[in-house]
Design an enzyme around this catalytic site. Sequence first.
Site, PDB file in Angstrom:
ATOM      1  N   LYS A 160       0.801  -1.228   0.000  1.00 54.40           N
ATOM      2  CA  LYS A 160       0.000   0.000   0.000  1.00 54.40           C
ATOM      3  C   LYS A 160       0.837   1.283   0.000  1.00 54.40           C
ATOM      4  CE  LYS A 160      -4.163  -1.892   0.247  1.00 54.40           C
ATOM      5  NZ  LYS A 160      -5.089  -1.813  -0.924  1.00 54.40           N
ATOM      6  N   GLU A 168      -9.649   5.832   3.335  1.00 56.31           N
ATOM      7  CA  GLU A 168     -10.403   4.744   3.948  1.00 56.31           C
ATOM      8  C   GLU A 168      -9.425   3.612   4.203  1.00 56.31           C
ATOM      9  OE1 GLU A 168      -9.964   4.987   0.782  1.00 56.31           O
ATOM     10  OE2 GLU A 168      -9.340   2.939   0.306  1.00 56.31           O
ATOM     11  N   SER A 177       1.690  -9.733  -0.664  1.00 55.46           N
ATOM     12  CA  SER A 177       1.385  -8.299  -0.678  1.00 55.46           C
ATOM     13  C   SER A 177       1.548  -7.639   0.687  1.00 55.46           C
ATOM     14  CB  SER A 177      -0.035  -8.089  -1.191  1.00 55.46           C
ATOM     15  OG  SER A 177      -0.945  -8.860  -0.424  1.00 55.46           O
TER      16      SER A 177
END
Lengths: 262, 410
Positions: free
Chosen positions: B99, B121, B388
């Site tokens: 991210k 969010e 990830s």
Amino acid sequence: MDRIAETFERNKQNGKPCFVAYVCAGDPDFETSLEVCRTLLERGVDVLELGVPFSDPLADGLTNQLAAQRALENGMTSDRVFALVERIREFSQAPIVLYTYYNLVFARGEEAYVRRAREAGADGLLTLDLPPEEAEGLVRLSRENGLKNIFIIAPTTPEDRVRRIAESADGFLYYVSREGVTGVRADLADTLASGVAAIRRATPMPLVVGFGISTASQVRDVGALADGVVVGSALVNCIKDNLGDREAILAALRNKMDELLA
Amino acid sequence: MTTVDTAAGRHALPDLTGHFGPYGGMYVPETLVTPLLELEAAYREAWSDEGYRNELAAQLRSYAGRPTELYLAERLTRHLGGARIYFKREDLLHTGAHKINNALGQALLAQRMGKTRVIAETGAGQHGIATASVCAKLGLECVIYMGAVDMERQALNVYRMRLSGAEVRGVQAGQRTLKEAINEAIRDWVTNVRSTHYVLGSALGAHPYPMMVRNFHKIIGEETRRQIQEAEGRLPDELIACVGGGSNAIGFFFDFLEEPDVRLVGVEAGGHGLSLGEHAARFEGGRLGVLQGCKTFILQNEEGQIGLTHSVSAGLDYAAIGPEHAYYRDCGRIQFAYATDRDALEAFRTCARLEGIIPALESSHALACVMKRAPEMDPDSLLVVNLSGRGDKDVQQASRLIEAGSGGES
């Protein structure tokens, strides 16, 4: 019959802005909602805006979110919203605009949705999350079937885009008086007059102003600038504050309408 | 096997109106249309500016920790007895997941646009932490919206965000997970759009977000291509990634879209099973619809009300899938599978035991697919999975579930 045009024309001749009332269809239940609409129309509402409850109303503030939630929990569906419009048509010829989110239209199919809305007696459709760029098909189908697509203009909308929106719009334009979601606010945006003036320069279409209007003085001030004034959350609050007591809801709405139109 | 034609085709998507074929677009309230167009212009200008790109590359290196390693998982390979398995180690990045690639890119863009306030969010909390950290570093005010249910299952991440100076606002509406957090972030953005940039955390939402988020993450696939060439002298046979909104997957796959011999597999969350409300596998029972800005596959009921979802993994627990994934599925270029909660928990344990790497529950869905696929593949074939994120945030929840017996035995 073009109820929207006739209503705006009649009010214009009488020198009186249109009073547009928003409530969520089926809030808190079908039968109470029908009486809510009857009361509002008897008390002088010119145009009824019926919210179609959606699970994810991202343009709405908490008041209207909770209203949609109450309606959905009590079994409201798109079909029952159309049935509600049919019941209102038994006693009123006031224009009715459905205030909805696009997935509900898309899931039924644009053509089926437009035809059903028209057949039920609705006059217009305001799809909150559908800008004109994505609305070509819906606008064409609506025009073929005599349904008006109402579009929103925001304080962030530049003047050339106002013209673009007006080309897709029918009936009237809806100016959101400030950035934000629906809901009661203490004061009006100080850019309201200049915003309205900019839209007037771009298009002769009737213009209503909404989002955040809840007091008699706001109704007066906005009515002096625009062809119509939308009041929503302040009415929805009359329902929320009296849940479980239909007579109290209707009495609160009568008082609120008298206060707003004083 | 592929129907994606040319390099020009790939780079031409989305088209000028933000569509990937019939998917994508810009389905937002009018207040946001002009700000989104301005964001697109600012993004395109920045992306073609060498100064911005160099700054981003430098921060990705020194702050985030790029490039991430490509790691040969030898014991897992032996255990499964098929393809050679590599992990792309996005879990080693600062803040614990891929991210940060996007959070850095967007926060630098926000700063360049003169925005002083950033909102985001978060589902699992990884995007929230990445955004909160980058905002701390750049001195930007930061508000994170998070569903109340997710705040509970990812409590550690909530604390980390607050430590970094972010305000975390719990969202009580609906099922109190990622979808409601996005609704609330959009409401904030509509209200404060002049001062605020919304750092959307997945390859979702209205144009230009799916394009922008993908481009910030495509470095994952670009590095993988280089690294596997160095390690094996050839391209891999298959790439596997989990897909919530789909940002890690599209970033991982993008550089391989025109390599027809590289199979691309996205793994959705199968939850408890495939009845509506029990899972988040949009291609297993979802239909075309519009949610939160874009047209894509969505779990919904017949009249278009958005369906409830379930996944053990907060980051995959979402009713819609990124529009670009829907497009490449139609083309037959990306294939989709799903892993259940139980499969994912088993993969979580297996990976920890055999490799000493605790994967995020999201990434564990991709690993669950690896555990099925690898044994079917030839021993000289190459399979790369995008790890990830790391699983530190999930340890408490996973141990509870495993003790309760929902994890299965490996």
